[in-house]
Design a protein around this motif. Structure first.
Motif, mmCIF file in Angstrom:
data_model
loop_
_atom_site.group_PDB
_atom_site.id
_atom_site.type_symbol
_atom_site.label_atom_id
_atom_site.label_comp_id
_atom_site.label_asym_id
_atom_site.label_seq_id
_atom_site.Cartn_x
_atom_site.Cartn_y
_atom_site.Cartn_z
ATOM 1 N N SER A 175 0.835 -1.198 0.000
ATOM 2 C CA SER A 175 0.000 0.000 0.000
ATOM 3 C C SER A 175 0.876 1.257 0.000
ATOM 4 C CB SER A 175 -0.939 -0.008 1.207
ATOM 5 O OG SER A 175 -0.191 0.003 2.395
ATOM 6 N N LEU A 176 2.090 1.127 0.590
ATOM 7 C CA LEU A 176 2.989 2.287 0.663
ATOM 8 C C LEU A 176 3.433 2.734 -0.724
ATOM 9 C CD1 LEU A 176 4.428 4.058 2.800
ATOM 10 C CD2 LEU A 176 6.391 2.548 2.584
ATOM 11 N N LYS A 203 1.921 2.777 -3.293
ATOM 12 C CA LYS A 203 0.855 3.419 -4.070
ATOM 13 C C LYS A 203 0.697 4.887 -3.676
ATOM 14 C CE LYS A 203 -1.837 -0.770 -4.780
ATOM 15 N NZ LYS A 203 -2.307 -1.570 -3.645
ATOM 16 N N THR A 204 1.354 5.303 -2.559
ATOM 17 C CA THR A 204 1.195 6.690 -2.120
ATOM 18 C C THR A 204 2.233 7.584 -2.806
ATOM 19 O OG1 THR A 204 2.720 6.385 -0.287
ATOM 20 C CG2 THR A 204 0.410 5.936 0.158
ATOM 21 N N SER A 205 1.824 8.834 -3.064
ATOM 22 C CA SER A 205 2.760 9.751 -3.724
ATOM 23 C C SER A 205 3.809 10.240 -2.720
ATOM 24 C CB SER A 205 2.008 10.927 -4.322
ATOM 25 O OG SER A 205 1.367 11.633 -3.286
ATOM 26 N N ASN A 206 3.439 10.235 -1.437
ATOM 27 C CA ASN A 206 4.373 10.648 -0.392
ATOM 28 C C ASN A 206 5.639 9.781 -0.424
ATOM 29 O OD1 ASN A 206 5.366 11.936 1.901
ATOM 30 N ND2 ASN A 206 4.477 10.378 3.256
ATOM 31 N N TRP A 236 6.811 8.058 -2.947
ATOM 32 C CA TRP A 236 7.616 8.283 -4.159
ATOM 33 C C TRP A 236 8.368 9.593 -4.110
ATOM 34 C CZ3 TRP A 236 9.259 4.474 -6.710
ATOM 35 C CH2 TRP A 236 8.504 3.294 -6.748
#
Lengths: 253, 255
Positions: B53-54, B56-59, B61
């Motif tokens: 799930s991590l 998938k976050t923009s934070n 990336w």
């Protein structure tokens, strides 16, 4: 020999010259004193710290931690190396692991170790140990691989017991490689412990350097930095000289 | 002569070995979790789902990009600087003999103590991380290149002189192919150390990057975050090293 001497003296000149250059640049204020202080001031400040006993605890803590990590890694690494060497099937399986071992940035595990063991010296010992052990395993395997086959045949011809053949033949034959392992294990446990103290800890030389940095205390910071670098260089240099002497004696034999 | 087992059999037994080692590793991890509990480490399966799930976050990336950019800069600088210095010192025999032990000594000192100096020179930010990565990565590349040039077969150089090649032609057509296998080994070691340098830099003083996320996870009691980021970093490191190791072996076999 004269070329050897010329190389040696040039090396000394290069090192002394660069220290003098830094000293001059600092004294002439070409380098901002907030960035770097002259080496002579570092030495004076270090002397002051040692004489007043302010850093004695930190030094003792760092060196005892390094010593524990070093001894544990050498013993474990040697035993693991000997066991893996005796079991070719296991060896084939772990070889790729050993080849990529040092590609893992082990310090990322350090915060996790603190969560596991608490903020004390155990995470530091573990990180130094984990960092150093593989070097000892690899060196032990190297050393045992390179024991000439004729020597082990000779022990059988002489009907030596297995314990005395290990003690008098195998270990001395593997000694230079084992020594390399020792040397690397010492350097790596030192690096591991100092880096761990630096990132997050409650004491020790690495911690004191980070603490001084955070308090803009350049005098203390550079004095301790100099101390760590000098100690590491002297330690490695002494082992290097000893190793060269051992190799020369071996070449003569 | 011993009969060689067929290639597919050797491959499948190697795959089995890797599987066994991975299973052992997961078992130790699970054991640590059973011992220490949620407050210290996250269980393997939970970490995997958190990591999934991590990414998938923009934070995430944003931080990953910060690390990768710093890493890419330091790797390029380390390789260029290391190869140039290594070639120069390898060709100038005297200078090489003077410099080599100095670089070996620099290789074994704890360079992390120098990080405050670098921060004072470059300030907080990406350039300090890059510089710190470079001082870790450049030395092995120099040493491997230097030794490759020093141990080059002298016949090759004599031949190039006999053929009246210019300096540039000698370097590009004789020297470069001859030192390439060792150079790749140096780059492989330099790659790992550069990454180590960049991550330590982020862990000590930074507001961005994966190293920061790892330390921040612990101080915010966000253990799943720390464990997941460590997993991602380690998997990336092992995969990259595996690729470089494969190229390395091919190069050495071809040479």
């Amino acid at each position: 020999m004269s070329r050897q001497a010329a190389i040696g003296w040039t090396r000394v000149a290069v090192i002394v010259g660069s220290i003098l250059l830094i000293e001059a640049l600092c004294r002439l204020k070409i380098i901002n004193p907030l960035t770097l202080i002259p080496p002579s001031e570092m030495a004076a400040s270090l002397w002051e710290l040692i004489v007043t006993g302010k850093v004695t605890d930190d030094i003792a803590q760092t060196f005892s931690t390094v010593a524990i990590a070093f001894v544990l890694s050498v013993v474990t690494g040697f035993i693991l190396g000997a066991v893996i060497h005796a079991l070719p099937r296991v060896r084939r399986a772990v070889d790729p692991l050993l080849a990529s071992y040092y590609s893992i940035p082990f310090f990322v595990f350090y915060p996790l170790l603190i969560a596991l063991f608490g903020l004390n010296t155990i995470p530091l010992i573990v990180i130094g140990f984990v960092f150093a052990t593989a070097a000892m395993v690899i060196s032990t395997l190297n050393g045992l691989d390179r024991v000439p086959r004729v020597l082990s045949k000779t022990t059988r011809v002489l009907r030596m017991s297995s314990s005395s053949s290990v003690l008098f033949v195998t270990l001395p034959a593997a000694a230079p490689y084992l020594f390399t392992g020792l040397k690397l294990a010492l350097a790596y446990s030192f690096i591991g412990v100092i880096a761990g103290e630096f990132i997050l800890s409650g004491g020790g030389l690495g911690y004191s350097i980070a603490y001084a940095y955070n308090n803009f205390d350049n005098q203390t910071m550079y004095a301790l930095m100099m101390f760590v670098l000098v100690i590491a260089t002297v330690m490695n240099g002494a082992l290097h000289v000893f190793e060269q002497r051992m190799l020369r004696r071996r070449a003569r034999a | 002569m011993t009969a060689q087992p067929p290639a597919w059999l050797a491959f499948s037994s190697r795959a089995l070995d890797a599987l066994v080692i991975a299973a052992l590793f997961v078992a130790v991890w699970q054991g640590l979790y059973e011992y220490a509990g949620d407050s210290a480490i996250t269980a393997p399966l939970a970490t995997l789902s958190y990591a999934a799930s991590l990414v998938k976050t923009s934070n995430f990336w944003g931080h990953a990009q910060a690390t990768l950019v710093a890493f890419a800069y330091s790797l390029v600088i380390s390789i260029v600087l290391g190869v140039v210095l290594g070639l120069a010192l390898g060709l100038q025999r005297f200078a090489g003999d003077v410099a080599e032990p100095i670089f070996v000594a620099l290789y074994t000192i704890p360079k992390v103590t120098l990080y405050p100096l670098i921060l004072l020179i470059f300030g907080l930010g990406v350039s300090a991380k890059v510089a710190f990565g470079v001082i870790h990565g450049v030395i092995p590349i120099i040493l491997f290149t230097l030794n490759a040039v020093k141990n080059i077969n002298p016949v090759l150089l004599r031949t190039s002189r006999a053929m009246r090649l210019t300096q540039w032609q000698t370097v590009t057509t004789v020297l470069a192919p001859a030192v390439m296998p060792e150079l790749i080994t140096g780059v492989r070691v330099g790659f790992s150390l550069t990454m180590l340098g960049v991550l330590i830099g982020e862990m000590f003083a930074s507001q961005r990057g994966l190293g920061f996320l790892i330390v921040n996870g612990i101080s915010m009691h966000n253990v799943p975050m720390t464990t997941a980021v460590i997993l991602i970093v380690v998997v990336f490191a092992i995969a990259a090293n595996g690729l470089l190791l494969w190229i390395d072996k091919r190069m050495h076999r071809a040479a």
